[in-house]
Design an enzyme around this catalytic site. Structure first.
Site, PDB file in Angstrom:
ATOM      1  N   ARG A  40       0.842  -1.217   0.000  1.00  0.00           N
ATOM      2  CA  ARG A  40       0.000   0.000   0.000  1.00  0.00           C
ATOM      3  C   ARG A  40       0.869   1.256   0.000  1.00  0.00           C
ATOM      4  O   ARG A  40       0.458   2.325  -0.439  1.00  0.00           O
ATOM      5  CB  ARG A  40      -0.903   0.030   1.251  1.00  0.00           C
ATOM      6  CG  ARG A  40      -1.965  -1.041   1.286  1.00  0.00           C
ATOM      7  CD  ARG A  40      -2.774  -0.961   2.577  1.00  0.00           C
ATOM      8  NE  ARG A  40      -2.007  -1.401   3.754  1.00  0.00           N
ATOM      9  CZ  ARG A  40      -1.871  -2.677   4.132  1.00  0.00           C
ATOM     10  NH1 ARG A  40      -2.457  -3.624   3.440  1.00  0.00           N
ATOM     11  NH2 ARG A  40      -1.160  -3.016   5.183  1.00  0.00           N
ATOM     12  N   ARG A 110       9.865 -13.919  19.692  1.00  0.00           N
ATOM     13  CA  ARG A 110      10.407 -13.718  21.048  1.00  0.00           C
ATOM     14  C   ARG A 110      10.637 -15.006  21.830  1.00  0.00           C
ATOM     15  O   ARG A 110      11.605 -15.123  22.563  1.00  0.00           O
ATOM     16  CB  ARG A 110       9.433 -12.855  21.872  1.00  0.00           C
ATOM     17  CG  ARG A 110       9.448 -11.399  21.518  1.00  0.00           C
ATOM     18  CD  ARG A 110       8.450 -10.661  22.394  1.00  0.00           C
ATOM     19  NE  ARG A 110       8.193  -9.328  21.883  1.00  0.00           N
ATOM     20  CZ  ARG A 110       7.042  -8.685  22.038  1.00  0.00           C
ATOM     21  NH1 ARG A 110       6.048  -9.248  22.691  1.00  0.00           N
ATOM     22  NH2 ARG A 110       6.887  -7.477  21.549  1.00  0.00           N
ATOM     23  N   CYS A 149       5.839  -4.448  25.840  1.00  0.00           N
ATOM     24  CA  CYS A 149       6.069  -3.162  26.524  1.00  0.00           C
ATOM     25  C   CYS A 149       5.801  -3.193  28.031  1.00  0.00           C
ATOM     26  O   CYS A 149       6.387  -2.393  28.769  1.00  0.00           O
ATOM     27  CB  CYS A 149       5.265  -2.052  25.848  1.00  0.00           C
ATOM     28  SG  CYS A 149       3.566  -2.486  25.500  1.00  0.00           S
ATOM     29  N   ARG A 234      -6.153  -1.912  30.601  1.00  0.00           N
ATOM     30  CA  ARG A 234      -5.926  -0.695  29.804  1.00  0.00           C
ATOM     31  C   ARG A 234      -6.590   0.464  30.533  1.00  0.00           C
ATOM     32  O   ARG A 234      -7.761   0.361  30.934  1.00  0.00           O
ATOM     33  CB  ARG A 234      -6.548  -0.867  28.415  1.00  0.00           C
ATOM     34  CG  ARG A 234      -6.237   0.249  27.462  1.00  0.00           C
ATOM     35  CD  ARG A 234      -4.843   0.180  26.873  1.00  0.00           C
ATOM     36  NE  ARG A 234      -4.656  -0.963  26.002  1.00  0.00           N
ATOM     37  CZ  ARG A 234      -3.470  -1.409  25.594  1.00  0.00           C
ATOM     38  NH1 ARG A 234      -2.364  -0.794  25.990  1.00  0.00           N
ATOM     39  NH2 ARG A 234      -3.360  -2.458  24.809  1.00  0.00           N
ATOM     40  N   HIS A 241       3.425   2.890  30.989  1.00  0.00           N
ATOM     41  CA  HIS A 241       2.783   1.749  31.647  1.00  0.00           C
ATOM     42  C   HIS A 241       3.244   1.726  33.110  1.00  0.00           C
ATOM     43  O   HIS A 241       4.454   1.686  33.397  1.00  0.00           O
ATOM     44  CB  HIS A 241       3.203   0.431  30.991  1.00  0.00           C
ATOM     45  CG  HIS A 241       2.614   0.183  29.631  1.00  0.00           C
ATOM     46  ND1 HIS A 241       1.647   0.965  29.049  1.00  0.00           N
ATOM     47  CD2 HIS A 241       2.853  -0.832  28.755  1.00  0.00           C
ATOM     48  CE1 HIS A 241       1.328   0.464  27.864  1.00  0.00           C
ATOM     49  NE2 HIS A 241       2.052  -0.613  27.659  1.00  0.00           N
ATOM     50  N   ASN A 326       6.126   3.197  27.470  1.00  0.00           N
ATOM     51  CA  ASN A 326       5.832   1.991  26.693  1.00  0.00           C
ATOM     52  C   ASN A 326       6.241   2.060  25.235  1.00  0.00           C
ATOM     53  O   ASN A 326       6.583   1.045  24.641  1.00  0.00           O
ATOM     54  CB  ASN A 326       4.342   1.650  26.783  1.00  0.00           C
ATOM     55  CG  ASN A 326       3.452   2.809  26.423  1.00  0.00           C
ATOM     56  OD1 ASN A 326       3.479   3.834  27.085  1.00  0.00           O
ATOM     57  ND2 ASN A 326       2.660   2.658  25.378  1.00  0.00           N
ATOM     58  N   THR A 327       6.209   3.252  24.612  1.00  0.00           N
ATOM     59  CA  THR A 327       6.580   3.280  23.192  1.00  0.00           C
ATOM     60  C   THR A 327       8.059   3.612  23.003  1.00  0.00           C
ATOM     61  O   THR A 327       8.585   3.455  21.911  1.00  0.00           O
ATOM     62  CB  THR A 327       5.721   4.286  22.384  1.00  0.00           C
ATOM     63  OG1 THR A 327       5.840   5.564  22.983  1.00  0.00           O
ATOM     64  CG2 THR A 327       4.275   3.857  22.342  1.00  0.00           C
TER      65      THR A 327
END
Ligand code: NAP
Length: 349
Positions: A40, A110, A149, A234, A241, A326-327
């Site tokens: 895309r 992982r 994360c 969440r 976090h 977290n990011t």
């Protein structure tokens, strides 16, 4: 001055991909020269293929790059992977097979027995799996991963305590909405609310933690023999976090020794002064109401783990909270730190 090492990002147009683009800006060792995404986007300029969702402008050095197919060929030797999980297995393996060093953020590899799941401050020695991986799979390249994360926050909080013999852990997460990518959780669901379920997250936290805190045993990782139970939620927080942790030890330390273990904790990334390594990886905040996501997650470039509220637990030995971005520390920053460690290990030569 050494010339910079060229790097690419697979899945560069996505949320985590954009964090890689941002985190790599001005990096002293790495220069982002190649971006890949789906058909895309391929063939378009990065600026046209990407809906930029991060604060600040899209970096101009990347905006004019042409997005490539996620196929090995003209990509640099090192590629960071932030491709969609539905395609990451095949894409990452094709790059590793073609001789690329894949530093992945995706969950796909992982838990494979020959793939390092790295938190450089906690288990840098797990990189010893790489030659075994290459022999077993006949690859010239390699795949190295970073954890989920929330797992990264938990393992950075537990890493300094490993010498006390971790026996059982109960962890509850309060996870930011940015962890769900874009567009993520519908605002009607998350505003002024808590969603007490994140698909697959609890299982990932449990097994990833045991692997990361486990020991390299010659040809595999012997997982930590400790029970880990996770509750994942969440919450309406943008970034950061927060996790609450109760832990039981084989050798219960005095609380002063526990605090000392956090504060004194230093590891390979600090010894080698890796560019993205926080000088102090685990920072104890003594205030009763700290750390907090909005006030603390961005500190130390988003790369440290903040702990607080350390106290006796009437069921296990101690309980405390830990916070991480977290990011950043949970995604792009973690992978870049992994790559820096790999440079110093000679794995990218
Ligand atoms: P995202 O925003 O949906 O981005 C996905 C990326 O993958 C885009 O660049 C997309 O390209 C590309 N892609 C999709 N299909 C493809 C295909 N067939 N071939 C090649 N590229 C393809 O997802 P994200 O939230 O950034 O997550 C990316 C990965 O990181 C996932 O594996 C996720 O589990 C992991 N992760 C995410 C977070 C987080 O905080 N969001 C944290 C840790 C790990 P197009 O733009 O061209 O479609």
């Amino acid at each position: 001055m050494q010339p910079k090492i060229e790097v690419g990002v697979l899945g560069a147009t996505g949320m985590v991909g954009q964090h890689f683009v941002k985190f790599l800006q001005g990096h002293p060792w790495f220069k982002l020269t190649w971006v890949g995404a789906s058909d895309r986007s391929s063939g378009k300029k990065y600026r046209d293929a990407t809906g930029w969702r991060l604060g600040g402008e899209m970096p101009s050095s990347v905006a004019d790059l042409t997005v490539e197919d996620c196929k090995p060929g003209n990509a640099p030797k090192i590629v960071f992977s932030a491709t969609d999980a539905s395609v990451a297995t095949e894409i990452e393996q094709s790059f590793a097979k073609a001789g690329h060093v894949v530093v992945s953020n995706s969950r796909n590899h992982r838990m494979e027995t020959d793939v390092p799941l790295l938190v450089p401050e906690v288990n840098a020695d797990h990189l010893q799996l790489v030659p075994l991986q290459q022999r077993k799979r006949g690859w010239k390249g390699q795949i190295v991963t970073n954890p989920n994360c929330s797992t990264i926050v938990l393992t950075m909080g537990l890493g300094p305590l490993k010498s006390f013999g971790i026996r059982r852990v109960v962890v509850t997460t309060l996870q930011a909405i940015s962890g769900a990518g874009y567009p993520g959780v519908p605002s009607m669901d998350i505003n002024a609310n808590v969603i007490p379920f994140i698909g697959g997250e609890e299982e990932k936290m449990q097994v990833e933690t045991q692997k990361i805190l486990g020991e390299f045993a010659g040809d595999h990782i012997q997982p930590l023999d400790a029970g880990v139970s996770a509750h994942c939620n969440r919450v309406p927080v943008v970034d950061g976090h927060l996790v609450t942790i109760s832990v039981e030890f084989a050798n219960k330390p005095a609380i002063a020794d526990l605090l000392d273990a956090f504060t004194r904790f230093r590891a390979v990334p600090q010894e080698r002064k890796l560019p993205s390594a926080p000088p102090q990886p685990v920072i104890h905040m003594p205030g009763n109401d700290r750390p907090q996501p909005r006030r603390d997650a961005e500190r130390e470039n988003g790369m440290a783990c903040f702990v607080g509220r350390v106290r006796e637990c009437p069921v296990f030995d101690y309980k405390f909270i830990a916070l991480g971005h977290n990011t950043v520390r949970g995604a792009a920053g973690a992978a870049v730190l992994n790559a820096e460690l790999m440079v110093t290990e000679g794995l990218l030569d």
